[in-house]
Design a protein around this motif. Structure first.
Motif, PDB file in Angstrom:
ATOM      1  N   GLY A 182      -8.791   4.057   0.409  1.00  0.00           N
ATOM      2  CA  GLY A 182      -7.425   3.775   0.810  1.00  0.00           C
ATOM      3  C   GLY A 182      -6.451   4.806   0.280  1.00  0.00           C
ATOM      4  N   PRO A 197      -7.079   2.872   5.167  1.00  0.00           N
ATOM      5  CA  PRO A 197      -6.095   1.815   4.911  1.00  0.00           C
ATOM      6  C   PRO A 197      -4.974   2.257   3.975  1.00  0.00           C
ATOM      7  N   LEU A 213      -2.063  -4.641   1.653  1.00  0.00           N
ATOM      8  CA  LEU A 213      -2.573  -3.676   2.617  1.00  0.00           C
ATOM      9  C   LEU A 213      -1.830  -3.877   3.931  1.00  0.00           C
ATOM     10  N   ASP A 215      -1.974  -3.394   7.604  1.00  0.00           N
ATOM     11  CA  ASP A 215      -3.054  -3.197   8.572  1.00  0.00           C
ATOM     12  C   ASP A 215      -2.488  -2.691   9.906  1.00  0.00           C
TER      13      ASP A 215
END
Length: 760
Positions: A182, A197, A213, A215
């Motif tokens: 990420g 992400p 997070l 999305d």
């Protein structure tokens, strides 16, 4: 900064796209996914989190005191704890920091700098009115925080990169290429990039390693777009490349069409409706295939310049594997033709490599870009006594430029390319860059080649590097102390000497505050520094603290240009500066405190302080600069007298109100000159005020080399210089010239004739 309001839209209108995650569990799942379809080598590597360092600075700097110049040792402890939390969890960190400001985003940069200038003005008005630090709503990062954080993280064993283009782009590309778990940052552009992400640092709970997070796939399902259609959405909504104003008419038309087709308003803020309206427009005009992303529909009715701008903005989100063959290869080394005849390809290559690895400062911007910038500094635009840091350090930068761009036999100094400087300081409207010309460094052996300084070996080259470095600051005399005192103190002495020579309003008390805090800092822990009590804050001391820290950045740039005669660690603020400590020494020095009190009644600190002050006084005397004793009662800078509750809390710390103090605290002369640099009537690149400065004080006696109250101190042994903690930030080095053989003893002949006073 990304797309304004996009994260807020996701949180309000599609909360299912904002997922709270545990980074430990996310890391384990990431490794499991790799093991299912990758090689054994890849499967054994640690999960990597790519960190946007610039976005983290405000979260890392959690120190209570931010106004006085920075609590650098406390800040180092924060960084250590932060890194350790991820290390214990088995997560590898890779940090990225901005290395350049792209010209297409220059106006956005300027706009933000002007906004921060307004906030800084409010800060100084608050300090002068109340004598205390304002609340967090006016929080301003200490000067140079991003620069020094790069070196701090490297010293902690972390991988650090500095960008050669837009940092967000490099972060997204690196994360995608290396299959990272990420990106940790705070920029909605990471939602737009089709990369790994995006995780919020603002929502990070470091004790639990949980965060949110965002999305992008779930966002796309909510607004009816594909990931490939997010770039045109971002540009039409407005970002750092395409401003909101430039696409306002398109959004207005989209909003009108949305209201016709959706008479019942969406249950959300107007910004949420705008996102939905523009999403419908993008869905109708842009194809859903990747190759259509750079296409600009004719129906938008944009002028040719706006069409090109929109296309550039959309393509700025396309990572290398997502670009068409028509896109420019941004990995090519940027190099101005004006510099190529002055600098060899070998130098340019080494310059770029060191810049990317965050091993140097300033050099890449000069050699490969021809432009350099400096963000806001805590400077009071209403204070006419102190020059802005940009002007104070301009001669130093000119010498750095001259060292980096030496001219050959067939080229005169006039042929050297000028450097464009975007420096933020009071009086500079930032409408265009200052054009600054290099000035050759005057050395006894002549102008050295950059190749020799950077790649040469042997003690002679080491001595040449040190000579070049000190000559940039016009204090070659202090080379006699090289090897006799710690490198960090040598750097502090060099910097303070330069400031004194450039700033005629600096007094003996100011110098004593600078040097005493540098000497005493070595013996203090972060906890002791945090416990320092300040009865009130002085706006002038705030400026002097920021001026010093900005100077450390210039020391770092000069050191890199000279081939690193000093280890970079010696130039870091946590080795020579602490904001609260400096402020306390400033208040003591200007209140007439004895020198022994200023040095915490420590004999080793006192002898070292006297040695440094004697060398500084000698350097000034040889240049006709006479330091004056000009005590200035800091409390008199307050517009209003502290209230009774304030005085009650600090009764034991406030200076006395006797008439002698009031008389002694008055400042005479020298205040009318400041308007000249603020008028900025001079031509760009021409002679500035400090080049024509006159001696402001002629009548007052000075105390060069002496002690307050007539006391003197005789150092019995130069072993004092190595009492207390030593600088262990770098391994022992090979001899670096003649003075290195005398390591452990000062080269100055002591001028103190009397034995120490009792109790010292």
């Amino acid at each position: 900064m990304g797309v304004k309001g996009l994260e807020g839209f996701m949180e309000r209108c599609c909360p299912e796209a904002c997922v709270t995650v545990n980074l430990r569990e996310m890391a384990r799942q990431h490794v499991a996914n790799i093991q299912q379809g990758c090689t054994a080598t890849a499967a054994t590597s640690s999960p990597t989190l790519v960190v946007d360092g610039m976005a983290c600075l405000r979260h890392w700097y959690s120190c209570k005191d931010w106004l006085c110049g920075g609590q650098w040792r406390e800040y180092m402890d924060v960084l250590k704890s932060w890194v350790e939390a991820f290390t214990v969890a088995g997560i590898r960190l890779v940090f990225f920091f901005d290395g350049v400001v792209e010209e297409q985003k220059r106006q956005t940069w300027v706009k933000r700098r002007r906004r921060v200038n307004g906030e800084i003005s409010k800060i100084f008005r608050h300090v002068k009115a109340h004598g205390e630090q304002p609340g967090r709503d006016l929080f301003c990062l200490p000067s140079g925080l991003a620069t020094f954080t790069c070196f701090a993280l490297r010293s902690l064993g972390q991988v650090v990169f500095r960008s050669v283009q837009e940092a967000d782009y490099e972060i997204a590309n690196y994360a995608l290429q290396h299959n990272s778990m990420g990106i940790l940052g705070q920029d909605s552009d990471f939602i737009i990039y089709n990369s790994v992400p995006y995780l919020s640092v603002a929502k990070l709970r470091i004790d639990r390693l949980t965060t949110v997070l965002y999305d992008r796939q779930k966002l796309c399902r909510t607004i009816g777009l594909t990931v490939n259609q997010l770039p045109p959405l971002a540009c039409l909504l407005g970002n750092d490349v395409v401003s909101e104003e430039q696409m306002q008419h398109i959004r207005s038309n989209a909003m009108a069409a949305y209201r016709i087709n959706n008479p019942t308003p969406h249950s959300g803020a107007p910004q949420g409706q705008m996102v939905l309206a523009v999403s419908l427009l993008v869905s109708s005009l842009w194809g859903r295939e990747e190759e259509d992303s750079g296409f600009i529909p004719p129906s938008l009715n944009l002028s040719a310049p706006r069409r090109e701008l929109l296309k550039k903005g959309i393509c700025s989100y396309l990572l290398p594997k997502q670009q068409s063959v028509q896109q420019l290869d941004i990995s090519v080394l940027p190099s101005s033709p004006a510099f190529e005849k002055h600098v060899s390809p070998e130098i340019l290559k080494a310059c770029r490599e060191r810049h990317v690895a965050a091993e140097d400062f300033m050099v890449y911007s000069v050699l490969c870009e021809g432009v350099i910038e400096c963000s806001n500094t805590l400077e009071d635009e209403e204070d006419a006594e102190l020059l802005p840091q940009a002007l104070v350090y301009k001669p130093c930068r000119q010498h750095i430029y001259g060292l980096l761009l030496p001219h050959g036999h067939d080229c005169s100094s006039a042929d050297l390319p000028a450097i464009r400087e975007w420096f933020v300081y009071p009086g500079n409207p930032l409408r265009e860059p200052d054009v600054v010309h290099p000035v050759s460094v005057s050395l006894p052996c002549g102008q050295p080649s950059l190749g020799l300084l950077w790649f040469g070996t042997g003690p002679e080259v080491s001595a040449l590097r040190l000579t070049s470095f000190l000559s940039i600051f016009d204090c070659l005399e202090i080379s006699q102390l090289f090897g006799a005192i710690e490198d960090s103190l040598l750097a502090a002495l060099c910097l303070v000497s330069y400031i004194v020579l450039q700033v005629q309003t600096l007094s003996q008390e100011d110098v004593d505050a600078y040097l005493s805090q540098a000497v005493c800092l070595r013996l203090k822990s972060p906890q002791e520094l945090q416990q320092i009590k300040l009865p009130f804050l002085c706006s002038r001391a705030v400026q002097l603290g920021s001026l010093y820290v900005r100077g450390l950045g210039h020391l770092l740039g000069a050191n890199c240009a000279s081939g690193c005669p000093l280890p970079s660690a010696a130039l870091m603020p946590w080795h020579s500066f602490d904001g609260r400590l400096f402020h306390s020494k400033y208040l003591l020095a200007h209140s007439g405190a004895e020198t022994t009190v200023l040095l915490d009644s420590n004999s080793s600190c006192l002898s070292l302080f006297l040695c440094l002050r004697e060398k500084l006084t000698e350097t000034c005397r040889e240049r006709g600069r006479v330091l004056q004793s000009r005590p200035n009662r800091p409390e008199q800078s307050l517009k209003t007298t502290p209230g009774p509750r304030y005085r009650e809390r600090h009764a034991d710390q406030l200076p006395s109100d006797d008439e002698n103090w009031r008389d002694r605290g008055k400042t005479t002369g020298g205040h009318g000159h400041g308007g000249q640099w603020r008028e900025r009537g001079e031509a760009r690149g021409g002679r500035s005020h400090y080049e024509n400065r006159e001696e402001l004080w002629e009548t007052e006696g000075h105390r060069a080399g002496g002690m307050r109250g007539g006391q003197h101190f005789h150092p019995h042994s130069y072993s004092y210089y190595h009492d207390g903690p030593q600088n262990t930030s770098h391994p022992p080095r090979q001899p670096r010239g003649r003075s290195y053989r005398h390591r452990g003893r000062c080269q100055l002949a002591p001028r103190w004739s009397q034995p120490p006073a009792p109790g010292t």
